[in-house]
Design a protein around this motif. Structure first.
Motif, PDB file in Angstrom:
ATOM      1  N   ILE A  40     -35.441 -16.124  49.019  1.00  0.00           N
ATOM      2  CA  ILE A  40     -36.494 -16.773  48.219  1.00  0.00           C
ATOM      3  C   ILE A  40     -36.831 -15.940  46.981  1.00  0.00           C
ATOM      4  O   ILE A  40     -36.823 -16.451  45.853  1.00  0.00           O
ATOM      5  N   LEU A  41     -37.142 -14.661  47.170  1.00  0.00           N
ATOM      6  CA  LEU A  41     -37.536 -13.837  46.012  1.00  0.00           C
ATOM      7  C   LEU A  41     -36.363 -13.535  45.091  1.00  0.00           C
ATOM      8  O   LEU A  41     -36.549 -13.372  43.885  1.00  0.00           O
ATOM      9  N   THR A  46     -34.261 -14.751  39.835  1.00  0.00           N
ATOM     10  CA  THR A  46     -33.141 -15.269  39.038  1.00  0.00           C
ATOM     11  C   THR A  46     -33.630 -16.291  38.021  1.00  0.00           C
ATOM     12  O   THR A  46     -33.147 -16.342  36.887  1.00  0.00           O
ATOM     13  N   LYS A  47     -34.595 -17.103  38.426  1.00  0.00           N
ATOM     14  CA  LYS A  47     -35.138 -18.131  37.519  1.00  0.00           C
ATOM     15  C   LYS A  47     -36.066 -17.549  36.454  1.00  0.00           C
ATOM     16  O   LYS A  47     -36.160 -18.084  35.358  1.00  0.00           O
ATOM     17  N   LEU A  48     -36.751 -16.448  36.781  1.00  0.00           N
ATOM     18  CA  LEU A  48     -37.741 -15.908  35.853  1.00  0.00           C
ATOM     19  C   LEU A  48     -37.164 -14.925  34.836  1.00  0.00           C
ATOM     20  O   LEU A  48     -37.701 -14.781  33.744  1.00  0.00           O
ATOM     21  N   ALA A  57     -31.328  -6.732  37.531  1.00  0.00           N
ATOM     22  CA  ALA A  57     -32.584  -7.272  37.021  1.00  0.00           C
ATOM     23  C   ALA A  57     -32.781  -8.733  37.430  1.00  0.00           C
ATOM     24  O   ALA A  57     -33.900  -9.142  37.732  1.00  0.00           O
ATOM     25  N   ARG A  58     -31.688  -9.505  37.456  1.00  0.00           N
ATOM     26  CA  ARG A  58     -31.807 -10.916  37.826  1.00  0.00           C
ATOM     27  C   ARG A  58     -32.123 -11.104  39.311  1.00  0.00           C
ATOM     28  O   ARG A  58     -32.703 -12.107  39.686  1.00  0.00           O
ATOM     29  N   HIS A  59     -31.750 -10.164  40.151  1.00  0.00           N
ATOM     30  CA  HIS A  59     -31.951 -10.309  41.593  1.00  0.00           C
ATOM     31  C   HIS A  59     -32.905  -9.263  42.156  1.00  0.00           C
ATOM     32  O   HIS A  59     -32.879  -8.970  43.356  1.00  0.00           O
ATOM     33  N   VAL A  60     -33.765  -8.717  41.329  1.00  0.00           N
ATOM     34  CA  VAL A  60     -34.625  -7.611  41.735  1.00  0.00           C
ATOM     35  C   VAL A  60     -35.558  -7.990  42.883  1.00  0.00           C
ATOM     36  O   VAL A  60     -35.859  -7.155  43.737  1.00  0.00           O
TER      37      VAL A  60
END
Length: 92
Positions: A40-41, A46-48, A57-60
């Motif tokens: 979920i996070l 990824t969207k933000l 950074a995309r999957h932090v």
């Protein structure tokens, strides 16, 4: 007391695979909860985060929960091992 608990270092090594450390401890539901929040996070971050950002950074969000999951599995195993050790030491 009961049988000896799992070796905390074995649980730590198993925790490299998400949820596996918790499964070794008999806490499969907790492991699944961590996996659910990783997905979920990870998806939310990824969207933000902008598309030109790095993979990390995309999957932090998911990586952060993964780190907490590893720490939680090791901590739980370590606490169980210490409580068992103290319990057997007091019986002698």
């Amino acid at each position: 007391m009961s049988d000896a608990p799992r070796n905390p270092y074995l649980v730590l090594a198993a925790a490299i695979v998400p949820g596996a450390g918790h499964v070794l401890l008999g806490l499969a539901q907790r492991g699944l909860m961590f996996i659910f929040f990783m997905v979920i996070l990870g998806g939310v971050s990824t969207k933000l985060v902008p598309a030109e950002a790095s993979f990390f950074a995309r999957h932090v969000g998911g990586i952060f929960i993964y780190g907490i999951s590893v720490i939680d599995a090791y901590r739980t195993a370590r606490l169980r091992a210490e409580l068992w050790r103290r319990g057997t030491a007091s019986e002698k």
